[in-house]
Write a protein that holds these residues in place. Structure first.
Motif, PDB file in Angstrom:
ATOM      1  N   UNK A  40       0.844  -1.184   0.000  1.00 29.44           N
ATOM      2  CA  UNK A  40       0.000   0.000   0.000  1.00 29.44           C
ATOM      3  C   UNK A  40       0.884   1.241   0.000  1.00 29.44           C
ATOM      4  N   UNK A  41       0.371   2.361  -0.480  1.00 27.39           N
ATOM      5  CA  UNK A  41       1.162   3.596  -0.513  1.00 27.39           C
ATOM      6  C   UNK A  41       1.693   3.966   0.872  1.00 27.39           C
ATOM      7  N   UNK A  42       2.989   4.205   0.958  1.00 29.88           N
ATOM      8  CA  UNK A  42       3.590   4.616   2.210  1.00 29.88           C
ATOM      9  C   UNK A  42       3.796   3.513   3.226  1.00 29.88           C
ATOM     10  N   UNK A  43       3.521   2.272   2.818  1.00 33.39           N
ATOM     11  CA  UNK A  43       3.659   1.149   3.757  1.00 33.39           C
ATOM     12  C   UNK A  43       4.671   0.135   3.248  1.00 33.39           C
ATOM     13  N   UNK A  44       5.127  -0.697   4.168  1.00 38.94           N
ATOM     14  CA  UNK A  44       6.041  -1.770   3.813  1.00 38.94           C
ATOM     15  C   UNK A  44       5.302  -2.839   2.995  1.00 38.94           C
ATOM     16  N   UNK A  45       6.074  -3.518   2.182  1.00 40.88           N
ATOM     17  CA  UNK A  45       5.494  -4.634   1.444  1.00 40.88           C
ATOM     18  C   UNK A  45       5.076  -5.725   2.432  1.00 40.88           C
ATOM     19  N   UNK A  46       3.936  -6.333   2.178  1.00 40.35           N
ATOM     20  CA  UNK A  46       3.352  -7.292   3.104  1.00 40.35           C
ATOM     21  C   UNK A  46       3.092  -8.625   2.427  1.00 40.35           C
ATOM     22  N   UNK A  47       3.490  -9.687   3.067  1.00 38.65           N
ATOM     23  CA  UNK A  47       3.184 -11.041   2.584  1.00 38.65           C
ATOM     24  C   UNK A  47       1.687 -11.298   2.738  1.00 38.65           C
ATOM     25  N   UNK A  48       1.085 -11.874   1.696  1.00 39.97           N
ATOM     26  CA  UNK A  48      -0.346 -12.190   1.724  1.00 39.97           C
ATOM     27  C   UNK A  48      -0.569 -13.684   1.917  1.00 39.97           C
ATOM     28  N   UNK A  49       0.076 -14.484   1.097  1.00 38.71           N
ATOM     29  CA  UNK A  49      -0.092 -15.924   1.202  1.00 38.71           C
ATOM     30  C   UNK A  49       0.726 -16.646   0.159  1.00 38.71           C
ATOM     31  N   UNK A  56      -0.273 -28.262  -3.272  1.00 37.91           N
ATOM     32  CA  UNK A  56      -1.325 -27.259  -3.123  1.00 37.91           C
ATOM     33  C   UNK A  56      -1.487 -26.785  -1.697  1.00 37.91           C
ATOM     34  N   UNK A  57      -0.443 -26.952  -0.890  1.00 36.97           N
ATOM     35  CA  UNK A  57      -0.506 -26.502   0.501  1.00 36.97           C
ATOM     36  C   UNK A  57      -0.476 -24.982   0.539  1.00 36.97           C
ATOM     37  N   UNK A  58      -1.327 -24.410   1.367  1.00 39.47           N
ATOM     38  CA  UNK A  58      -1.432 -22.949   1.441  1.00 39.47           C
ATOM     39  C   UNK A  58      -1.094 -22.435   2.835  1.00 39.47           C
ATOM     40  N   UNK A  59      -0.715 -21.170   2.853  1.00 40.41           N
ATOM     41  CA  UNK A  59      -0.418 -20.481   4.116  1.00 40.41           C
ATOM     42  C   UNK A  59      -0.767 -19.021   3.909  1.00 40.41           C
ATOM     43  N   UNK A  60      -1.404 -18.410   4.920  1.00 46.07           N
ATOM     44  CA  UNK A  60      -1.883 -17.042   4.761  1.00 46.07           C
ATOM     45  C   UNK A  60      -1.427 -16.151   5.912  1.00 46.07           C
ATOM     46  N   UNK A  61      -1.313 -14.886   5.607  1.00 42.19           N
ATOM     47  CA  UNK A  61      -1.082 -13.903   6.653  1.00 42.19           C
ATOM     48  C   UNK A  61      -2.345 -13.791   7.507  1.00 42.19           C
ATOM     49  N   UNK A  62      -2.177 -13.480   8.758  1.00 38.71           N
ATOM     50  CA  UNK A  62      -3.322 -13.360   9.662  1.00 38.71           C
ATOM     51  C   UNK A  62      -4.313 -12.313   9.182  1.00 38.71           C
ATOM     52  N   UNK A  63      -3.808 -11.273   8.534  1.00 40.85           N
ATOM     53  CA  UNK A  63      -4.662 -10.164   8.113  1.00 40.85           C
ATOM     54  C   UNK A  63      -5.663 -10.561   7.027  1.00 40.85           C
ATOM     55  N   UNK A  64      -5.411 -11.669   6.324  1.00 44.67           N
ATOM     56  CA  UNK A  64      -6.306 -12.072   5.236  1.00 44.67           C
ATOM     57  C   UNK A  64      -6.912 -13.452   5.461  1.00 44.67           C
ATOM     58  N   UNK A  65      -6.476 -14.135   6.488  1.00 48.62           N
ATOM     59  CA  UNK A  65      -6.936 -15.504   6.738  1.00 48.62           C
ATOM     60  C   UNK A  65      -8.451 -15.525   6.896  1.00 48.62           C
ATOM     61  N   UNK A  66      -9.075 -16.459   6.201  1.00 47.73           N
ATOM     62  CA  UNK A  66     -10.521 -16.572   6.256  1.00 47.73           C
ATOM     63  C   UNK A  66     -11.237 -15.738   5.215  1.00 47.73           C
ATOM     64  N   UNK A  89      -8.612  -1.235   3.854  1.00 48.30           N
ATOM     65  CA  UNK A  89      -7.195  -1.470   4.172  1.00 48.30           C
ATOM     66  C   UNK A  89      -6.552  -2.547   3.309  1.00 48.30           C
ATOM     67  N   UNK A  90      -7.345  -3.212   2.478  1.00 43.10           N
ATOM     68  CA  UNK A  90      -6.785  -4.166   1.502  1.00 43.10           C
ATOM     69  C   UNK A  90      -6.302  -3.457   0.253  1.00 43.10           C
ATOM     70  N   UNK A  91      -6.560  -2.172   0.141  1.00 41.35           N
ATOM     71  CA  UNK A  91      -6.101  -1.409  -1.025  1.00 41.35           C
ATOM     72  C   UNK A  91      -4.581  -1.447  -1.125  1.00 41.35           C
ATOM     73  N   UNK A  92      -4.085  -1.886  -2.273  1.00 43.41           N
ATOM     74  CA  UNK A  92      -2.641  -2.035  -2.466  1.00 43.41           C
ATOM     75  C   UNK A  92      -2.374  -2.495  -3.890  1.00 43.41           C
ATOM     76  N   UNK A  93      -1.103  -2.497  -4.250  1.00 37.90           N
ATOM     77  CA  UNK A  93      -0.662  -3.177  -5.462  1.00 37.90           C
ATOM     78  C   UNK A  93      -0.319  -4.611  -5.057  1.00 37.90           C
ATOM     79  N   UNK A  94      -0.953  -5.550  -5.734  1.00 39.49           N
ATOM     80  CA  UNK A  94      -0.753  -6.964  -5.427  1.00 39.49           C
ATOM     81  C   UNK A  94       0.178  -7.575  -6.465  1.00 39.49           C
TER      82      UNK A  94
END
Length: 118
Positions: A40-49, A56-66, A89-94
């Motif tokens: 997101x603008x002005x923020x650190x890059x964040x891992x999503x999943x 096909x095993x998955x892992x997610x950041x707590x902020x998006x889990x569920x 707050x999900x607004x960002x470049x993915x």
């Protein structure tokens, strides 16, 4: 070399859904693990999943889990990020990323913009 091409970003209202796609080409043998990051603008890059190609095993950041789900289509060499219950707050470049457990995420796509309006 591996090329990653994201698509599917856009503008959506809070509570809505979007599905991002990542087309993988090139030396896909170097892509045992696929993932998504966002910035997101002005923020650190964040891992999503992430997801592994074989199992096909998955892992997610707590902020998006569920709310977010990563899947892959091996036949099409595509990885998807299904995003539900979107928040402003999900607004960002993915960005789609690819790599291996041993070498980390070596390959990055250019990213696609997701904007969630309140």
């Amino acid at each position: 070399q591996v090329q990653l091409d994201e698509s599917g970003g856009g503008l959506v209202q809070a509570g809505g859904s979007l599905r991002l796609s990542c087309a993988v080409s090139g030396r896909t043998s170097n892509t045992g693990v696929m993932g998504w990051f966002r910035q997101a603008p002005g923020k650190e890059r964040e891992f999503v999943g992430r997801i592994t190609w074989v199992v096909g095993a998955t892992y997610y950041a707590d902020s998006v889990k569920g709310r977010f789900t990563i899947s892959r289509d091996s036949a099409k060499n595509k990885v998807y990020l299904e995003m539900n219950s979107l928040k402003p707050e999900d607004t960002a470049v993915y960005s789609c990323v690819a790599g291996t457990v041993q070498r980390g995420y070596e390959y990055w796509g250019l990213g696609t913009q997701v904007t969630v309006s309140s």
